[in-house]
Design a protein around this motif. Structure first.
Motif, PDB file in Angstrom:
ATOM      1  N   THR A 309       0.836  -1.209   0.000  1.00 54.74           N
ATOM      2  CA  THR A 309       0.000   0.000   0.000  1.00 54.74           C
ATOM      3  C   THR A 309       0.867   1.253   0.000  1.00 54.74           C
ATOM      4  O   THR A 309       0.582   2.222  -0.732  1.00 54.74           O
ATOM      5  N   ASN A 310       1.927   1.253   0.789  1.00 55.13           N
ATOM      6  CA  ASN A 310       2.839   2.401   0.810  1.00 55.13           C
ATOM      7  C   ASN A 310       3.546   2.559  -0.539  1.00 55.13           C
ATOM      8  O   ASN A 310       3.792   3.691  -1.000  1.00 55.13           O
ATOM      9  N   VAL A 311       3.910   1.439  -1.186  1.00 55.34           N
ATOM     10  CA  VAL A 311       4.532   1.529  -2.512  1.00 55.34           C
ATOM     11  C   VAL A 311       3.564   2.183  -3.501  1.00 55.34           C
ATOM     12  O   VAL A 311       3.950   3.074  -4.269  1.00 55.34           O
ATOM     13  N   ARG A 312       2.313   1.750  -3.468  1.00 54.28           N
ATOM     14  CA  ARG A 312       1.345   2.308  -4.415  1.00 54.28           C
ATOM     15  C   ARG A 312       1.084   3.783  -4.159  1.00 54.28           C
ATOM     16  O   ARG A 312       0.860   4.562  -5.090  1.00 54.28           O
ATOM     17  N   LYS A 313       1.133   4.195  -2.916  1.00 56.64           N
ATOM     18  CA  LYS A 313       0.814   5.586  -2.583  1.00 56.64           C
ATOM     19  C   LYS A 313       2.003   6.512  -2.784  1.00 56.64           C
ATOM     20  O   LYS A 313       1.827   7.674  -3.175  1.00 56.64           O
ATOM     21  N   HIS A 314       3.228   6.040  -2.516  1.00 57.03           N
ATOM     22  CA  HIS A 314       4.363   6.955  -2.425  1.00 57.03           C
ATOM     23  C   HIS A 314       5.470   6.702  -3.436  1.00 57.03           C
ATOM     24  O   HIS A 314       6.321   7.575  -3.628  1.00 57.03           O
ATOM     25  N   ALA A 315       5.516   5.528  -4.092  1.00 54.99           N
ATOM     26  CA  ALA A 315       6.686   5.212  -4.913  1.00 54.99           C
ATOM     27  C   ALA A 315       6.627   5.819  -6.302  1.00 54.99           C
ATOM     28  O   ALA A 315       7.635   5.857  -6.992  1.00 54.99           O
ATOM     29  N   GLY A 316       5.484   6.240  -6.753  1.00 55.30           N
ATOM     30  CA  GLY A 316       5.403   6.836  -8.083  1.00 55.30           C
ATOM     31  C   GLY A 316       4.665   5.945  -9.060  1.00 55.30           C
ATOM     32  O   GLY A 316       4.466   4.755  -8.826  1.00 55.30           O
ATOM     33  N   PRO A 317       4.261   6.502 -10.199  1.00 56.50           N
ATOM     34  CA  PRO A 317       3.437   5.741 -11.151  1.00 56.50           C
ATOM     35  C   PRO A 317       4.189   4.610 -11.841  1.00 56.50           C
ATOM     36  O   PRO A 317       3.579   3.631 -12.264  1.00 56.50           O
ATOM     37  N   GLY A 318       5.491   4.700 -11.980  1.00 61.96           N
ATOM     38  CA  GLY A 318       6.228   3.661 -12.691  1.00 61.96           C
ATOM     39  C   GLY A 318       6.924   2.681 -11.788  1.00 61.96           C
ATOM     40  O   GLY A 318       7.838   1.976 -12.243  1.00 61.96           O
ATOM     41  N   ALA A 319       6.542   2.591 -10.548  1.00 64.91           N
ATOM     42  CA  ALA A 319       7.249   1.744  -9.590  1.00 64.91           C
ATOM     43  C   ALA A 319       6.916   0.281  -9.803  1.00 64.91           C
ATOM     44  O   ALA A 319       5.845  -0.083 -10.294  1.00 64.91           O
ATOM     45  N   LYS A 320       7.852  -0.576  -9.450  1.00 63.65           N
ATOM     46  CA  LYS A 320       7.665  -2.013  -9.438  1.00 63.65           C
ATOM     47  C   LYS A 320       8.014  -2.531  -8.041  1.00 63.65           C
ATOM     48  O   LYS A 320       8.877  -1.968  -7.356  1.00 63.65           O
ATOM     49  N   ALA A 321       7.360  -3.606  -7.646  1.00 64.05           N
ATOM     50  CA  ALA A 321       7.566  -4.157  -6.300  1.00 64.05           C
ATOM     51  C   ALA A 321       7.910  -5.629  -6.381  1.00 64.05           C
ATOM     52  O   ALA A 321       7.502  -6.334  -7.320  1.00 64.05           O
ATOM     53  N   GLU A 322       8.678  -6.075  -5.411  1.00 61.99           N
ATOM     54  CA  GLU A 322       9.047  -7.478  -5.277  1.00 61.99           C
ATOM     55  C   GLU A 322       8.729  -7.923  -3.852  1.00 61.99           C
ATOM     56  O   GLU A 322       9.073  -7.230  -2.886  1.00 61.99           O
ATOM     57  N   VAL A 323       8.094  -9.069  -3.732  1.00 63.49           N
ATOM     58  CA  VAL A 323       7.715  -9.623  -2.432  1.00 63.49           C
ATOM     59  C   VAL A 323       8.342 -11.005  -2.307  1.00 63.49           C
ATOM     60  O   VAL A 323       8.207 -11.838  -3.215  1.00 63.49           O
ATOM     61  N   SER A 324       9.000 -11.237  -1.184  1.00 64.85           N
ATOM     62  CA  SER A 324       9.571 -12.561  -0.923  1.00 64.85           C
ATOM     63  C   SER A 324       9.229 -12.974   0.503  1.00 64.85           C
ATOM     64  O   SER A 324       9.319 -12.168   1.437  1.00 64.85           O
ATOM     65  N   VAL A 325       8.827 -14.223   0.624  1.00 63.36           N
ATOM     66  CA  VAL A 325       8.535 -14.822   1.918  1.00 63.36           C
ATOM     67  C   VAL A 325       9.346 -16.104   2.011  1.00 63.36           C
ATOM     68  O   VAL A 325       9.091 -17.055   1.247  1.00 63.36           O
ATOM     69  N   VAL A 326      10.316 -16.146   2.915  1.00 63.29           N
ATOM     70  CA  VAL A 326      11.243 -17.269   3.002  1.00 63.29           C
ATOM     71  C   VAL A 326      11.300 -17.730   4.454  1.00 63.29           C
ATOM     72  O   VAL A 326      11.439 -16.900   5.371  1.00 63.29           O
ATOM     73  N   ARG A 327      11.206 -19.046   4.625  1.00 62.79           N
ATOM     74  CA  ARG A 327      11.353 -19.615   5.968  1.00 62.79           C
ATOM     75  C   ARG A 327      12.801 -20.041   6.152  1.00 62.79           C
ATOM     76  O   ARG A 327      13.290 -20.919   5.436  1.00 62.79           O
ATOM     77  N   VAL A 328      13.469 -19.409   7.106  1.00 62.87           N
ATOM     78  CA  VAL A 328      14.878 -19.670   7.375  1.00 62.87           C
ATOM     79  C   VAL A 328      15.010 -20.174   8.796  1.00 62.87           C
ATOM     80  O   VAL A 328      14.950 -19.382   9.757  1.00 62.87           O
ATOM     81  N   GLY A 329      15.160 -21.484   8.934  1.00 68.01           N
ATOM     82  CA  GLY A 329      15.314 -22.057  10.263  1.00 68.01           C
ATOM     83  C   GLY A 329      14.083 -21.796  11.126  1.00 68.01           C
ATOM     84  O   GLY A 329      12.955 -22.093  10.727  1.00 68.01           O
ATOM     85  N   PRO A 330      14.284 -21.193  12.308  1.00 66.33           N
ATOM     86  CA  PRO A 330      13.152 -21.003  13.224  1.00 66.33           C
ATOM     87  C   PRO A 330      12.373 -19.718  12.984  1.00 66.33           C
ATOM     88  O   PRO A 330      11.601 -19.307  13.840  1.00 66.33           O
ATOM     89  N   SER A 331      12.561 -19.071  11.836  1.00 63.62           N
ATOM     90  CA  SER A 331      11.888 -17.801  11.605  1.00 63.62           C
ATOM     91  C   SER A 331      11.470 -17.688  10.146  1.00 63.62           C
ATOM     92  O   SER A 331      11.938 -18.436   9.282  1.00 63.62           O
ATOM     93  N   VAL A 332      10.572 -16.747   9.899  1.00 63.76           N
ATOM     94  CA  VAL A 332      10.107 -16.420   8.552  1.00 63.76           C
ATOM     95  C   VAL A 332      10.522 -14.989   8.255  1.00 63.76           C
ATOM     96  O   VAL A 332      10.253 -14.081   9.056  1.00 63.76           O
ATOM     97  N   GLU A 333      11.168 -14.781   7.102  1.00 59.30           N
ATOM     98  CA  GLU A 333      11.622 -13.456   6.696  1.00 59.30           C
ATOM     99  C   GLU A 333      10.747 -12.960   5.549  1.00 59.30           C
ATOM    100  O   GLU A 333      10.592 -13.643   4.530  1.00 59.30           O
ATOM    101  N   VAL A 334      10.181 -11.785   5.749  1.00 59.57           N
ATOM    102  CA  VAL A 334       9.311 -11.156   4.758  1.00 59.57           C
ATOM    103  C   VAL A 334      10.009  -9.901   4.257  1.00 59.57           C
ATOM    104  O   VAL A 334      10.391  -9.029   5.064  1.00 59.57           O
ATOM    105  N   THR A 335      10.163  -9.790   2.939  1.00 60.05           N
ATOM    106  CA  THR A 335      10.849  -8.645   2.352  1.00 60.05           C
ATOM    107  C   THR A 335      10.001  -8.070   1.229  1.00 60.05           C
ATOM    108  O   THR A 335       9.497  -8.822   0.376  1.00 60.05           O
ATOM    109  N   VAL A 336       9.832  -6.769   1.220  1.00 56.76           N
ATOM    110  CA  VAL A 336       9.111  -6.054   0.166  1.00 56.76           C
ATOM    111  C   VAL A 336      10.027  -4.946  -0.338  1.00 56.76           C
ATOM    112  O   VAL A 336      10.452  -4.071   0.440  1.00 56.76           O
ATOM    113  N   LEU A 337      10.341  -4.982  -1.641  1.00 57.74           N
ATOM    114  CA  LEU A 337      11.231  -4.002  -2.263  1.00 57.74           C
ATOM    115  C   LEU A 337      10.482  -3.258  -3.353  1.00 57.74           C
ATOM    116  O   LEU A 337       9.572  -3.809  -3.995  1.00 57.74           O
ATOM    117  N   ASP A 338      10.877  -2.018  -3.571  1.00 53.68           N
ATOM    118  CA  ASP A 338      10.397  -1.279  -4.735  1.00 53.68           C
ATOM    119  C   ASP A 338      11.552  -0.469  -5.284  1.00 53.68           C
ATOM    120  O   ASP A 338      12.515  -0.164  -4.568  1.00 53.68           O
TER     121      ASP A 338
END
Length: 389
Positions: A309-338
């Motif tokens: 939602t923040n990417v859509r509101k603030h990153a600009g009209p030509g922005a692209k986003a990447e979402v990754s959800v990875v389980r690493v050992g005893p934790s889950v890492e969530v990453t969102v890039l634009d």
């Protein structure tokens, strides 16, 4: 009696004086027990009884001083009184007061000294034989006074401790209730913010598109309005589910929809793609390790929702986003890039909202962490670590 302790002690002193005077007219050695009216106390003994009773009026203000004064008056009576008057009763009351208002070691020291001193003087310096029952009575009465005062003091301390523990427990319950209410309020506020911010942002974008192409491309405007309808329906459903949690247990019906999670991540991403934001998704979860806990699943979903939602509101009209959800050992890492997409969107609102704060609170409540900040070379990065256990 608690409101006027001095008046209470004055009444007690008067009663003690009357009892001592009446007792001084009785002979304890009568043929059939104590006989009243067979002896008359000396005027000096009456004066000692009056002074001893008067000292008892101040027994709570100066307990040790009153005990010392009554002991002195009792010693005078024991060595000079013939027949002996019961002046020792003033000392008994004063000793009880000292024992009830001090600690146990002090009671032992003062009690033993008083008992030994008065009994010793009565046996050695008095006109009666050392084995007379009056001498033994002094020892018994002073000992009982010290024991009774210590027992009363112990019981008062016990009752005060129980009352203090009860009050502390009541304060603890109130504080725990307030803490739980505050936590629930924050949780509901975060859910409402995530739902409203996401869907209203999509509605705003699609409504703008529809207004822009309404005259030239009505088919595209119709498609944008369909997305507006779907986003508003989804927002209403989630708001109904969230508000339903606030119902009382006796309310007729509660929501049965499951809480959103990573299982519906594709549907969430599709709403942003329809709004014109290209999103790539990578999910790597170990299925053999079992499903994620419900709290972790919901938190990961909400972090992705707020970040996109923040990417859509603030990153600009030509922005692209990447979402990754990875389980690493005893934790889950969530990453969102634009990638920033160039200039900021014209309709982007200034900062100061609660989105980033809500993400940090969600992850922190589960024992995780959340970082959000600019990327090197442009764009923004949100990274959250959620422990599975």
């Amino acid at each position: 009696m608690r409101a006027h302790p001095l008046a209470t002690d004055a009444v007690l002193a008067f009663g003690a004086f009357v009892a001592m005077v009446v007792g001084s007219f009785a002979d304890p050695h009568g043929p059939h027990g104590p006989t009243f009216g067979t002896r008359t106390p000396e005027p000096f003994s009456l004066l000692l009884m009056l002074f001893g009773a008067a000292a008892l009026v101040f027994r709570r203000r100066q307990p040790r001083t009153v005990l010392a004064v009554t002991c002195g008056l009792c010693l005078l009576e024991l060595t000079t009184g013939e027949p002996r008057a019961p002046v020792a009763m003033c000392t008994v009351i004063a000793l009880y007061t000292v024992a009830a208002r001090t600690d146990r070691p002090t009671t032992w020291r003062i009690g033993v000294l008083t008992m030994a001193g008065l009994t010793g003087v009565a046996m050695l310096a008095g006109p009666l034989p050392w084995y007379a029952q009056e001498n033994l009575g002094i020892f018994a009465w002073t000992g009982m006074a010290a024991a009774a005062g210590d027992a009363v003091r112990s019981r008062r301390a016990f009752v005060d401790a129980i009352r203090e523990r009860a009050e502390r427990a009541e304060r603890t319950r109130d504080e725990e209730a307030r803490r739980r209410v505050a936590e629930e309020r924050l949780r509901i506020a975060r859910d409402l913010h995530d739902v409203v911010a996401h869907h209203i942002a999509l509605v705003n974008v699609q409504a703008g598109v529809a207004a822009h192409v309404m005259d030239k491309r009505p088919d595209q405007a119709k498609e944008a309005l369909a997305h507006v309808r779907d986003a508003s329906r989804s927002a209403l459903n989630e708001l109904r589910a969230t508000v339903g949690l606030l119902r009382q247990s006796g309310d007729p019906e509660a929501p049965t929809e499951p809480a959103p999670g990573l299982s519906v991540l594709d549907e969430l991403v599709d709403t942003f793609r329809h709004a014109g934001l290209p999103v790539e998704v990578i999910v790597q979860l170990d299925r053999e390790a079992g499903p994620l806990p419900a709290a972790v699943d919901l938190a990961a979903y909400r972090v992705i929702q707020e970040a996109l939602t923040n990417v859509r509101k603030h990153a600009g009209p030509g922005a692209k986003a990447e979402v990754s959800v990875v389980r690493v050992g005893p934790s889950v890492e969530v990453t969102v890039l634009d990638d920033g997409g160039g200039a900021e969107a014209p309709d982007a609102e200034p900062g100061g909202g609660h989105g980033l704060l809500g993400m940090r609170e969600r992850t922190g409540a589960l024992g995780g962490s959340c970082f959000a900040g600019p990327r090197y070379g442009g764009g923004y990065r949100v990274h959250a670590t959620l422990p599975v256990s």
